[in-house]
Scaffold this motif. Sequence first.
Motif, PDB file in Angstrom:
ATOM      1  N   ALA A  22       0.838  -1.205   0.000  1.00 34.32           N
ATOM      2  CA  ALA A  22       0.000   0.000   0.000  1.00 34.32           C
ATOM      3  C   ALA A  22       0.873   1.255   0.000  1.00 34.32           C
ATOM      4  CB  ALA A  22      -0.931  -0.006   1.211  1.00 34.32           C
ATOM      5  N   ILE A  23       1.958   1.225   0.768  1.00 32.54           N
ATOM      6  CA  ILE A  23       2.877   2.369   0.806  1.00 32.54           C
ATOM      7  C   ILE A  23       3.522   2.577  -0.562  1.00 32.54           C
ATOM      8  CG2 ILE A  23       5.072   3.181   1.761  1.00 32.54           C
ATOM      9  CD1 ILE A  23       4.204   1.811   4.419  1.00 32.54           C
ATOM     10  N   CYS A  24       3.945   1.490  -1.194  1.00 37.89           N
ATOM     11  CA  CYS A  24       4.562   1.596  -2.523  1.00 37.89           C
ATOM     12  C   CYS A  24       3.600   2.232  -3.521  1.00 37.89           C
ATOM     13  CB  CYS A  24       4.990   0.216  -3.010  1.00 37.89           C
ATOM     14  SG  CYS A  24       6.408  -0.481  -2.131  1.00 37.89           S
ATOM     15  N   HIS A  25       2.354   1.797  -3.512  1.00 37.65           N
ATOM     16  CA  HIS A  25       1.369   2.344  -4.440  1.00 37.65           C
ATOM     17  C   HIS A  25       1.133   3.831  -4.167  1.00 37.65           C
ATOM     18  CE1 HIS A  25      -0.181  -1.038  -6.868  1.00 37.65           C
ATOM     19  NE2 HIS A  25       0.202  -1.787  -5.855  1.00 37.65           N
ATOM     20  N   GLY A  31       4.268  10.394  -7.335  1.00 40.99           N
ATOM     21  CA  GLY A  31       5.289  10.788  -8.297  1.00 40.99           C
ATOM     22  C   GLY A  31       6.661  10.186  -8.106  1.00 40.99           C
ATOM     23  N   TYR A  32       6.813   9.286  -7.164  1.00 42.35           N
ATOM     24  CA  TYR A  32       8.106   8.635  -6.954  1.00 42.35           C
ATOM     25  C   TYR A  32       8.287   7.439  -7.890  1.00 42.35           C
ATOM     26  CZ  TYR A  32       9.623  10.976  -2.624  1.00 42.35           C
ATOM     27  OH  TYR A  32      10.077  11.883  -1.698  1.00 42.35           O
ATOM     28  N   HIS A  33       9.525   7.186  -8.263  1.00 43.06           N
ATOM     29  CA  HIS A  33       9.913   5.878  -8.774  1.00 43.06           C
ATOM     30  C   HIS A  33      10.166   5.014  -7.548  1.00 43.06           C
ATOM     31  CE1 HIS A  33      11.871   2.715 -11.111  1.00 43.06           C
ATOM     32  NE2 HIS A  33      12.761   2.671 -10.113  1.00 43.06           N
ATOM     33  N   VAL A  34       9.449   3.921  -7.420  1.00 40.69           N
ATOM     34  CA  VAL A  34       9.463   3.126  -6.192  1.00 40.69           C
ATOM     35  C   VAL A  34      10.302   1.867  -6.376  1.00 40.69           C
ATOM     36  CG1 VAL A  34       8.059   1.925  -4.478  1.00 40.69           C
ATOM     37  CG2 VAL A  34       7.182   3.992  -5.578  1.00 40.69           C
ATOM     38  N   ILE A  35      11.199   1.647  -5.420  1.00 33.32           N
ATOM     39  CA  ILE A  35      11.984   0.414  -5.369  1.00 33.32           C
ATOM     40  C   ILE A  35      11.337  -0.469  -4.309  1.00 33.32           C
ATOM     41  CG2 ILE A  35      14.261  -0.590  -4.994  1.00 33.32           C
ATOM     42  CD1 ILE A  35      15.349   2.326  -5.556  1.00 33.32           C
ATOM     43  N   VAL A  36      10.686  -1.525  -4.748  1.00 34.51           N
ATOM     44  CA  VAL A  36       9.939  -2.422  -3.866  1.00 34.51           C
ATOM     45  C   VAL A  36      10.877  -3.497  -3.345  1.00 34.51           C
ATOM     46  CG1 VAL A  36       7.924  -3.913  -3.645  1.00 34.51           C
ATOM     47  CG2 VAL A  36       7.889  -2.015  -5.294  1.00 34.51           C
ATOM     48  N   HIS A  37      11.116  -3.494  -2.045  1.00 34.83           N
ATOM     49  CA  HIS A  37      12.038  -4.458  -1.450  1.00 34.83           C
ATOM     50  C   HIS A  37      11.291  -5.662  -0.895  1.00 34.83           C
ATOM     51  CE1 HIS A  37      13.767  -6.060   2.358  1.00 34.83           C
ATOM     52  NE2 HIS A  37      14.849  -6.188   1.613  1.00 34.83           N
ATOM     53  N   VAL A  48       4.261  -6.556  -6.967  1.00 33.16           N
ATOM     54  CA  VAL A  48       3.880  -5.199  -6.554  1.00 33.16           C
ATOM     55  C   VAL A  48       4.386  -4.184  -7.565  1.00 33.16           C
ATOM     56  CG1 VAL A  48       4.153  -3.422  -4.773  1.00 33.16           C
ATOM     57  CG2 VAL A  48       3.782  -5.809  -4.109  1.00 33.16           C
ATOM     58  N   ALA A  49       5.650  -4.325  -7.967  1.00 30.02           N
ATOM     59  CA  ALA A  49       6.224  -3.399  -8.945  1.00 30.02           C
ATOM     60  C   ALA A  49       5.469  -3.463 -10.276  1.00 30.02           C
ATOM     61  CB  ALA A  49       7.705  -3.704  -9.153  1.00 30.02           C
ATOM     62  N   ALA A  50       5.116  -4.671 -10.696  1.00 31.29           N
ATOM     63  CA  ALA A  50       4.379  -4.822 -11.958  1.00 31.29           C
ATOM     64  C   ALA A  50       3.005  -4.158 -11.866  1.00 31.29           C
ATOM     65  CB  ALA A  50       4.230  -6.307 -12.298  1.00 31.29           C
ATOM     66  N   ALA A  51       2.341  -4.306 -10.714  1.00 28.22           N
ATOM     67  CA  ALA A  51       1.025  -3.692 -10.545  1.00 28.22           C
ATOM     68  C   ALA A  51       1.119  -2.171 -10.609  1.00 28.22           C
ATOM     69  CB  ALA A  51       0.409  -4.135  -9.219  1.00 28.22           C
ATOM     70  N   ILE A  52       2.180  -1.612 -10.036  1.00 31.87           N
ATOM     71  CA  ILE A  52       2.378  -0.154 -10.092  1.00 31.87           C
ATOM     72  C   ILE A  52       2.577   0.289 -11.534  1.00 31.87           C
ATOM     73  CG2 ILE A  52       4.002   1.694  -9.521  1.00 31.87           C
ATOM     74  CD1 ILE A  52       4.415   0.280  -6.800  1.00 31.87           C
ATOM     75  N   ARG A  53       3.392  -0.435 -12.272  1.00 33.23           N
ATOM     76  CA  ARG A  53       3.628  -0.068 -13.669  1.00 33.23           C
ATOM     77  C   ARG A  53       2.355  -0.187 -14.493  1.00 33.23           C
ATOM     78  NH1 ARG A  53       8.459  -3.037 -12.615  1.00 33.23           N
ATOM     79  NH2 ARG A  53       7.634  -4.850 -13.714  1.00 33.23           N
ATOM     80  N   GLU A  54       1.548  -1.198 -14.213  1.00 39.06           N
ATOM     81  CA  GLU A  54       0.295  -1.372 -14.945  1.00 39.06           C
ATOM     82  C   GLU A  54      -0.655  -0.201 -14.720  1.00 39.06           C
ATOM     83  OE1 GLU A  54      -1.258  -5.104 -13.677  1.00 39.06           O
ATOM     84  OE2 GLU A  54       0.284  -6.284 -14.716  1.00 39.06           O
ATOM     85  N   GLN A  55      -0.513   0.440 -13.558  1.00 37.71           N
ATOM     86  CA  GLN A  55      -1.363   1.593 -13.235  1.00 37.71           C
ATOM     87  C   GLN A  55      -0.732   2.912 -13.680  1.00 37.71           C
ATOM     88  OE1 GLN A  55      -2.220   1.273  -9.036  1.00 37.71           O
ATOM     89  NE2 GLN A  55      -3.132  -0.755  -9.260  1.00 37.71           N
ATOM     90  N   ALA A  59       8.282   1.708 -11.195  1.00 40.70           N
ATOM     91  CA  ALA A  59       8.718   0.861 -10.087  1.00 40.70           C
ATOM     92  C   ALA A  59       9.658  -0.221 -10.566  1.00 40.70           C
ATOM     93  CB  ALA A  59       7.510   0.225  -9.395  1.00 40.70           C
ATOM     94  N   GLU A  60      10.475  -0.689  -9.621  1.00 43.82           N
ATOM     95  CA  GLU A  60      11.316  -1.858  -9.828  1.00 43.82           C
ATOM     96  C   GLU A  60      11.339  -2.629  -8.516  1.00 43.82           C
ATOM     97  OE1 GLU A  60      15.734  -1.050  -9.748  1.00 43.82           O
ATOM     98  OE2 GLU A  60      15.028   1.036  -9.761  1.00 43.82           O
ATOM     99  N   SER A  61      11.929  -3.809  -8.525  1.00 50.61           N
ATOM    100  CA  SER A  61      11.948  -4.646  -7.328  1.00 50.61           C
ATOM    101  C   SER A  61      13.363  -5.090  -7.013  1.00 50.61           C
ATOM    102  CB  SER A  61      11.040  -5.870  -7.507  1.00 50.61           C
ATOM    103  OG  SER A  61      11.396  -6.577  -8.680  1.00 50.61           O
ATOM    104  N   CYS A  62      13.579  -5.447  -5.750  1.00 51.65           N
ATOM    105  CA  CYS A  62      14.869  -5.967  -5.311  1.00 51.65           C
ATOM    106  C   CYS A  62      14.637  -6.841  -4.087  1.00 51.65           C
ATOM    107  CB  CYS A  62      15.842  -4.838  -4.975  1.00 51.65           C
ATOM    108  SG  CYS A  62      15.357  -3.836  -3.549  1.00 51.65           S
TER     109      CYS A  62
END
Length: 245
Positions: A22-25, A31-37, A48-55, A59-62
Amino acid sequence: MTAIPSLRRALVTGGSGELGSAICHALAAGGYHVIVHGNQSLHRADDVAAAIREQGGSAESCAFDVTDAGVTRAALDALLAEGTIHAVVNNAGIHDDAPMAGMSDEQWHRVIDVSLHGFFHVTQPLLLPMARARFGRIVSVSSVAAQVGNRGQTNYAAAKAALHGATKSLAREMASRGITANVVAPGIIEGRMIGDDFPPERIREMVPAQRAGKPAEVAALVAFLCSDAAAYINAQVIGINGGMA
């Protein structure tokens, strides 16, 4: 996915969980590029990162273990090679509950390792790049247990309460560089973590608002603290608990 240079970047530890997601979204919507850890769940962070991009977000993940200083530093060095991380949300945390009289050394150290040592391992390498950018937002997720205590959670309450003092000190150190450090302390929040320990009747007894909070409500507060509008909010512990404390 490589960050879009024009966007500020935010790292959310524990971003693959319910609250972290929820915080990532919310940060992406701000307006942030989000790095989902994620720790051992890179596939969940990927989702989570894919869902953000779809919207329409970025985002990216690590994945890395925040309790391992060397592994964390290597992962952060790789991320910093792509640019400054302007905001960090220290959301990673675990429960391992037991009355202190019956608590093992492993239970005590494991909980503190994730919440407290993880905070240091993740945040410390990001400070000088934030200072050079003259902008930074550090938000650590604590708990109402750190404010009022909770039976069976001396380890968890100790770890989270330590974040309060660390954050207040860090805010004093970094404020002149345009960096803020604050704590968000949720109460009972909907999701898997409350489980069977908080049936509806118990929540009504404990919470003046007579309901559990929603992850999106916590996420909105975190996103605000990471925004330009919150530049003068610093060294604060902000409860979001329906009136419990």
